[in-house]
Scaffold this active site. Structure first.
Site, mmCIF file in Angstrom:
data_model
loop_
_atom_site.group_PDB
_atom_site.id
_atom_site.type_symbol
_atom_site.label_atom_id
_atom_site.label_comp_id
_atom_site.label_asym_id
_atom_site.label_seq_id
_atom_site.Cartn_x
_atom_site.Cartn_y
_atom_site.Cartn_z
ATOM 1 N N TYR A 111 -10.021 4.433 -5.352
ATOM 2 C CA TYR A 111 -9.152 4.367 -4.176
ATOM 3 C C TYR A 111 -7.840 3.720 -4.580
ATOM 4 O O TYR A 111 -7.837 2.701 -5.275
ATOM 5 C CB TYR A 111 -9.825 3.538 -3.080
ATOM 6 N N ASP A 206 -4.204 0.652 -11.805
ATOM 7 C CA ASP A 206 -4.159 0.128 -10.443
ATOM 8 C C ASP A 206 -5.060 -1.106 -10.409
ATOM 9 O O ASP A 206 -6.273 -1.008 -10.266
ATOM 10 C CB ASP A 206 -4.622 1.190 -9.442
ATOM 11 N N LYS A 234 -3.741 -7.638 -3.170
ATOM 12 C CA LYS A 234 -4.877 -8.515 -2.848
ATOM 13 C C LYS A 234 -4.670 -9.956 -3.346
ATOM 14 O O LYS A 234 -3.942 -10.704 -2.713
ATOM 15 C CB LYS A 234 -6.175 -7.880 -3.333
HETATM 16 C C1 LIG Z 1 -7.157 -2.234 -1.729
HETATM 17 C C2 LIG Z 1 -6.676 -1.304 -2.763
HETATM 18 C C3 LIG Z 1 -5.484 -0.573 -2.625
HETATM 19 C C4 LIG Z 1 -4.704 -0.552 -1.339
HETATM 20 O O1 LIG Z 1 -4.141 -1.783 -1.027
HETATM 21 P P1 LIG Z 1 -3.681 -2.073 0.488
HETATM 22 O O2 LIG Z 1 -3.029 -3.419 0.384
HETATM 23 O O3 LIG Z 1 -4.916 -2.047 1.323
HETATM 24 O O4 LIG Z 1 -2.723 -1.004 0.857
HETATM 25 C C5 LIG Z 1 -5.042 0.176 -3.696
HETATM 26 N N1 LIG Z 1 -5.731 0.214 -4.837
HETATM 27 C C6 LIG Z 1 -6.881 -0.465 -5.014
HETATM 28 C C7 LIG Z 1 -7.594 -0.397 -6.324
HETATM 29 C C8 LIG Z 1 -7.404 -1.240 -3.982
HETATM 30 O O5 LIG Z 1 -8.567 -1.872 -4.148
#
Ligand SMILES: *Cc1c(COP(=O)(O)O)cnc(C)c1O
Length: 395
Positions: A111, A206, A234
Site C-alpha cells: 500500500y 516507501d 507516520k
Molecule cells: C500509511 C502508508 C502510506 C500512506 O500514508 P498516509 O499518511 O496514510 O497517507 C503510504 N505508504 C505506506 C507504506 C504506508 O504504510
C-alpha cells in the site's frame, strides 16, 4: 462494532466506556513512543504558542531536513509534505518527470497511500497492466501501473527485459506491512537495485511505515540497500500530519522551483508537526532505543508463538524492529498469495477474544502490528497471558 477511544497514554488506550486496552496499533504506526509522550506534547504546545502555520520556511523545518539527510546516506535533499499519500504521489511524479517515462512497477499487497495511480491491483495474467482497485479511478490512470508479485525475482527480471526502458520507477515497501508483514528476500532487494540501475529506473523505498520503525536508519540501513528516493511518514511526524520524500540530488533538483516537476502544499512543513517529529526522531535515534524496542517486540512474538503451539494452534509470528506479523499458518508467508492462504477466520476470532481480554490488535489479518517504547515487559507478559487464556479454549 468499532471501538471509540477517548484517551491514550503510553501503551494504553481507553474506550468510551472506560475499558483499558494494551494498544498494538499505535495509530497505525506513528505512536512509537506510546501515546501522549510528555516530550512530544510539550513540543506541540510550545510550537502552537508561536503560531499554527506561516506558509513560509522555518528554522525547525531546516533542522528536520538536516536530521533526515544526516541519518539516511542516500538522502541528499528532502521535501516535507503532510501525509504519506502526498509523499508517494510526489515521488512517482518526480520519477516520471526525471526519466521522461510513464510506466512504473508496484507490488501486489503493498500500500502506498491513495493516489489514483497507486490504487491498482494486478491484472489477469503475468505482465498485464493493472486494474483500478477502487471505484473512481479511471482505467486509463491505472494503465501505466504494472503490478508484480513481491519477492518474485523472476517476474521482475522478465518485466525489465521486456519493458525496462519504459519504466520510470519501482516503488515498494522494503518490509511489506500492509499485507500483514512480509520480509523481502535478499535476492529480491539486490535484483531491484541492480535492475533499476541497469535500466535507469528510479528505485523508491516507501518507508512511510518502516521509516524509524524497524531501525534508526530505516529498512534501507537494516538491509544495506540504497534506494534513489525514499518516502517517509507516520513516525517522522510523531502523531502529527508530517511526511517527507527525498533522495538523490540529481533527481530532487527536478522539483519546482529548480526544475519542471510541480509539487506544493499549503501546510507542508507545518511548524507544529515538525516540532512533534523532531522530538520523536531525536528519541528514536538515541543509542539503545531500537535494541530495547526490538527485544520487546521479539519477546511478544516468541511468547505468542509459544502459547499457541502449546495449545496445538496453527500459528506463527515474526518481527522486524518494532513491527510484527501474526499468522494463523504453520510458517511465515513470503508472498501475497501465502498471506491470502492464512486462516482469516481464525485471526478474526483471535482478534475479538483478545479485545475482550483488553488487548487491542489491528482488526484485520492483513495489517502489521506495532510495539512502542512505552510497552513494558509486564505489558508483554500480560498480553501473552491473555493469548494463553484465549488459546486454552480454542479447540
Ligand atoms: C500509511 C502508508 C502510506 C500512506 O500514508 P498516509 O499518511 O496514510 O497517507 C503510504 N505508504 C505506506 C507504506 C504506508 O504504510
Amino acid at each position: 462494532m468499532p471501538r471509540f477511544f477517548k484517551e491514550g497514554k503510553g501503551a494504553y488506550l481507553w474506550d468510551a466506556d472506560d475499558k483499558r486496552y494494551i494498544d498494538y496499533v499505535g495509530s497505525w504506526g506513528p505512536a512509537i513512543l506510546g501515546h501522549a509522550d510528555p516530550d512530544v506534547i510539550h513540543a506541540v504546545k510550545t510550537a502552537a504558542e508561536h503560531g499554527l502555520s506561516f506558509g513560509a520556511p522555518t528554522e525547525a523545518e531546516i533542522e528536520m531536513a538536516d536530521l533526515l539527510c544526516g541519518l539516511l546516506p542516500g538522502m541528499d535533499q528532502v521535501r516535507l509534505v503532510s501525509s504519506g499519500t502526498e509523499a508517494t504521489m510526489s515521488a512517482i511524479r518526480l520519477a516520471r518527470g526525471f526519466t521522461g517515462r510513464d510506466k512504473f512497477i508496484k507490488f501486489e499487497g503493498c500500500y502506498h497511500g491513495h493516489a489514483d495511480a497507486l490504487l491498482v491491483k494486478a491484472g489477469s495474467g503475468l505482465l498485464t497492466f493493472g486494474n483500478p482497485s477502487s471505484a473512481g479511478v479511471p482505467a486509463a490512470v491505472a494503465a501505466d501501473t504494472l503490478v508484480l508479485g513481491y519477492n518474485d525475482v523472476e517476474q521482475l527480471e522478465q518485466t525489465f527485459s521486456k519493458l525496462g526502458t519504459q519504466i520510470a520507477a519501482v516503488i515498494l515497501e522494503p518490509v511489506a506491512g500492509n499485507m500483514n508483514l512480509i520480509r523481502p528476500t535478499e535476492a529480491f532487494l539486490s535484483a531491484l537495485r541492480r535492475l533499476c540501475t541497469e535500466y535507469g529506473a528510479v528505485l523508491i523505498f516507501d518507508e512511510v511505515m518502516t521509516g524509524f520503525r524497524v531501525g534508526p536508519t530505516c529498512a534501507q540501513g537494516l538491509f544495506g540497500i540504497q534506494p534513489d528516493l525514499t518516502t517517509l511518514g507516520k513516525v517522522v511526524g510523531g502523531g502529527m500530519p508530517l511526511a517527507a520524500f527525498g533522495g538523490r540530488a540529481d533527481i530532487m533538483s527536478n522539483i519546482a522551483p529548480l526544475g519542471p516537476v510541480y509539487q506544493a502544499g499549503t501546510l507542508s512543513g507545518n511548524p507544529i508537526a515538525v516540532a512533534a517529529g523532531l522530538v520523536t526522531l531525536k528519541k528514536v535515534t538515541a543509542p539503545g532505543f531500537f535494541t530495547a524496542l526490538t527485544a520487546h517486540t521479539q519477546a511478544l512474538v516468541e511468547g505468542l508463538t509459544t502459547v499457541a503451539q502449546a495449545a496445538g494452534v496453527s500459528f506463527t509470528a515474526q518481527s522486524v524492529g518494532g513491527m510484527f506479523g501474526l499468522y494463523f499458518a504453520d510458517k511465515c508467508p513470503n508472498s501475497y498469495a501465502e498471506v491470502m492462504a492464512c486462516d482469516k477466520a481464525a485471526f478474526n476470532r483471535f482478534f475479538h477474544a483478545m479485545l475482550a481480554e483488553g488487548v487491542y490488535l489491528a482488526p484485520s489479518a492483513f495489517e502489521a502490528g506495532f510495539v512502542s517504547a512505552a510497552h513494558t515487559e509486564e505489558d508483554i507478559r500480560q498480553t501473552v497471558k491473555a493469548a494463553e487464556r484465549v488459546f486454552s479454549r480454542w479447540q
